[in-house]
Motif scaffolding. Structure first.
Motif, mmCIF file in Angstrom:
data_model
loop_
_atom_site.group_PDB
_atom_site.id
_atom_site.type_symbol
_atom_site.label_atom_id
_atom_site.label_comp_id
_atom_site.label_asym_id
_atom_site.label_seq_id
_atom_site.Cartn_x
_atom_site.Cartn_y
_atom_site.Cartn_z
ATOM 1 N N THR A 1 -21.542 103.550 32.805
ATOM 2 C CA THR A 1 -20.159 103.408 32.331
ATOM 3 C C THR A 1 -19.198 102.914 33.407
ATOM 4 O O THR A 1 -18.003 102.769 33.136
ATOM 5 C CB THR A 1 -19.644 104.750 31.783
ATOM 6 O OG1 THR A 1 -19.701 105.749 32.814
ATOM 7 C CG2 THR A 1 -20.470 105.203 30.587
ATOM 8 N N LYS B 1 -22.127 94.323 34.603
ATOM 9 C CA LYS B 1 -22.503 95.513 33.844
ATOM 10 C C LYS B 1 -23.993 95.502 33.506
ATOM 11 O O LYS B 1 -24.659 96.539 33.568
ATOM 12 C CB LYS B 1 -21.659 95.597 32.567
ATOM 13 C CG LYS B 1 -21.968 96.783 31.640
ATOM 14 C CD LYS B 1 -22.115 98.107 32.362
ATOM 15 C CE LYS B 1 -20.882 98.456 33.180
ATOM 16 N NZ LYS B 1 -21.155 99.648 34.046
ATOM 17 N N ALA C 1 -16.211 100.478 32.781
ATOM 18 C CA ALA C 1 -16.081 100.235 31.338
ATOM 19 C C ALA C 1 -14.667 100.605 30.891
ATOM 20 O O ALA C 1 -14.160 101.669 31.236
ATOM 21 C CB ALA C 1 -17.105 101.060 30.564
ATOM 22 N N THR D 1 -16.114 95.990 28.516
ATOM 23 C CA THR D 1 -15.606 95.738 29.865
ATOM 24 C C THR D 1 -14.152 95.278 29.794
ATOM 25 O O THR D 1 -13.697 94.796 28.763
ATOM 26 C CB THR D 1 -16.461 94.686 30.580
ATOM 27 O OG1 THR D 1 -16.469 93.479 29.793
ATOM 28 C CG2 THR D 1 -17.890 95.182 30.762
ATOM 29 N N LEU E 1 -20.366 99.427 24.889
ATOM 30 C CA LEU E 1 -19.538 99.468 26.097
ATOM 31 C C LEU E 1 -18.674 98.227 26.132
ATOM 32 O O LEU E 1 -19.161 97.119 25.883
ATOM 33 C CB LEU E 1 -20.415 99.460 27.363
ATOM 34 C CG LEU E 1 -21.214 100.690 27.742
ATOM 35 C CD1 LEU E 1 -21.945 100.420 29.052
ATOM 36 C CD2 LEU E 1 -20.334 101.914 27.882
#
Length: 326
Positions: free
Chosen positions: A8, A52, A11, A200, A198
C-alpha cells in the motif's frame, strides 16, 4: 517493511483495506495488474504505477501488464499493427525500468477480448449498465473528447479484464477509480468475484502545481527526454518552499521525490559546496520535505537533485528506445 505497508506504499486509496490485508497475509501466487493503452514512450504517469508493480513483486505477488491494444483501437489510436508496434516498445521500456521480466506476464487484450465467451459477457454488461453509468466511469479517462459508443464500451471491457486475467488485485491511477467501482458493482451480477483495488496518486502539473501532469497538455517527463531536456524541465518546475501550497496547488517537485525517487533509492544525497553547508543525505521523504519547508534545503538544490535521480531512473529506458529506433 511489512508486506501490507509495501503493498500500500504511496497508495492514494485502498479498496478495501480488509481485502488487501487478506492478500498481504498470503501474497505468494496472487496476481495484480495494470492496463496500459500502448503509446510507445513511457512517461512519469506510467512509471508511477510501474513503481507500484515493482513494490508488489517485492512483496511476492505476480504482476500482469495488460497491453490494451483493443482499448487503444476503440480510442482511435491507430491500426492494430501500429498499436502492436508501440506496445512492444512499451514492454521493452518497462523491463528496462525495473520490472522483473521473469515475474511479469505481458498480455495483449486481443489475446482474449475477441473470444466468444468474453464477447457474450460484454453484451451482458451492456444490457445491465446504463449509458450514464458507463459514461461516468469513462469521463476522467476520456477527457474533453466528444463521447462515442466505443467510449462507453471501454470501461465495460476494463471490468471484464479483471475476471478474464484471473486477477486478485487491480491497480491504477486515481482516474481509474470509477472503472474499478463499476467492476465491483457489476462483476457479481455475472457470477464473478469482486476484487480489491489500489489507486495511485495523480501528480500535479510540473510548471504550475495545478491539476495533473499530462503528456498531451503542459510539460511531462518521458523516456524520450535527454539528460539536458530533463534538467531543463525540472529546473522550471513549480517548487514553493512548502509541501502544502495555497489553494488547490501541489508541490510537484516534492511529489516526484515521494512517489518516484524514494521508493527506488535507499538514500538521496543533495550535493552542495561546503560554503553552502555541504552535502545533505536523506533516507526518507518526510525529512527532505521538512528541510525544504524550514529552509535548510533550497528549492534549487532540491530540483537539481531530483533531476539527477530521475535521470538515473529513466536512463535504461532511454537507451532501450534508442536501440529499438536505430
Amino acid at each position: 517493511m511489512e508486506t501490507y505497508d509495501l503493498i500500500t506504499r504511496n497508495a492514494e486509496e485502498v479498496v478495501t483495506d480488509e481485502e488487501v490485508r487478506e492478500l498481504a497475509d498470503e501474497p505468494d501466487g496472487t496476481r495484480a495488474y495494470v492496463g496500459y493503452e500502448p503509446s510507445g514512450v513511457l512517461h512519469l504517469g506510467h512509471l508511477l504505477t510501474a513503481n507500484k508493480l515493482i513494490d508488489l513483486q517485492e512483496a511476492g505477488m505476480e504482476v500482469v501488464v495488460l497491453l490494451a491494444d483493443v482499448h487503444a483501437y476503440l480510442n482511435g489510436k491507430g491500426s492494430f499493427e501500429e498499436i502492436r508496434e508501440t506496445a512492444e516498445q512499451m514492454k521493452a521500456q518497462f523491463v528496462a525500468y525495473g520490472l522483473d521480466e521473469d515475474n511479469t506476464e505481458f498480455v495483449y487484450g486481443s489475446e482474449f477480448q475477441l473470444d466468444e465467451e468474453y464477447t457474450l459477457d460484454l453484451h451482458e454488461l451492456e444490457l445491465a449498465t446504463t449509458l450514464n453509468r458507463a459514461q461516468r466511469a469513462m469521463a476522467e479517462i476520456q477527457g474533453g473528447e466528444t463521447a462515442k459508443v466505443s467510449h462507453v464500451v471501454y470501461p465495460l471491457m476494463q471490468t471484464l479484464d479483471i475476471e478474464y486475467l484471473d486477477l486478485d488485485l487491480a491497480v491504477g491511477g486515481l482516474d481509474q477509480r470509477k472503472v474499478h467501482m463499476l467492476a465491483r458493482e457489476e462483476l457479481p451480477e455475472l457470477g464473478y468475484d469482486v476484487r480489491p483495488a489500489l489507486h495511485t496518486p495523480i501528480v500535479a502539473d510540473l510548471t504550475s502545481g495545478e491539476g495533473k501532469m499530462s503528456s498531451s497538455e503542459g510539460v511531462t517527463i518521458s523516456m524520450e527526454d535527454s539528460t539536458e531536456e530533463l534538467e531543463e524541465k525540472v529546473n522550471s518546475a513549480f517548487c514553493p518552499p512548502t509541501r502544502d501550497p495555497e489553494g488547490d496547488l501541489e508541490n510537484p517537485v516534492l511529489e516526484l521525490f515521494e512517489y518516484h525517487v524514494f521508493p527506488r533509492f535507499d538514500e538521496i544525497v543533495v550535493e552542495r559546496p561546503e560554503e553552502y553547508g555541504g552535502d545533505l543525505t536523506y533516507e526518507d521523504y518526510e525529512t527532505l520535505a521538512a528541510d525544504l519547508e524550514s529552509g535548510d534545503l533550497h528549492p534549487a538544490d532540491a530540483k537539481g537533485t531530483l533531476a539527477t535521480y530521475l535521470d538515473e531512473l529513466i536512463a535504461p529506458g532511454r537507451e532501450k528506445l534508442r536501440e529499438i529506433r536505430d
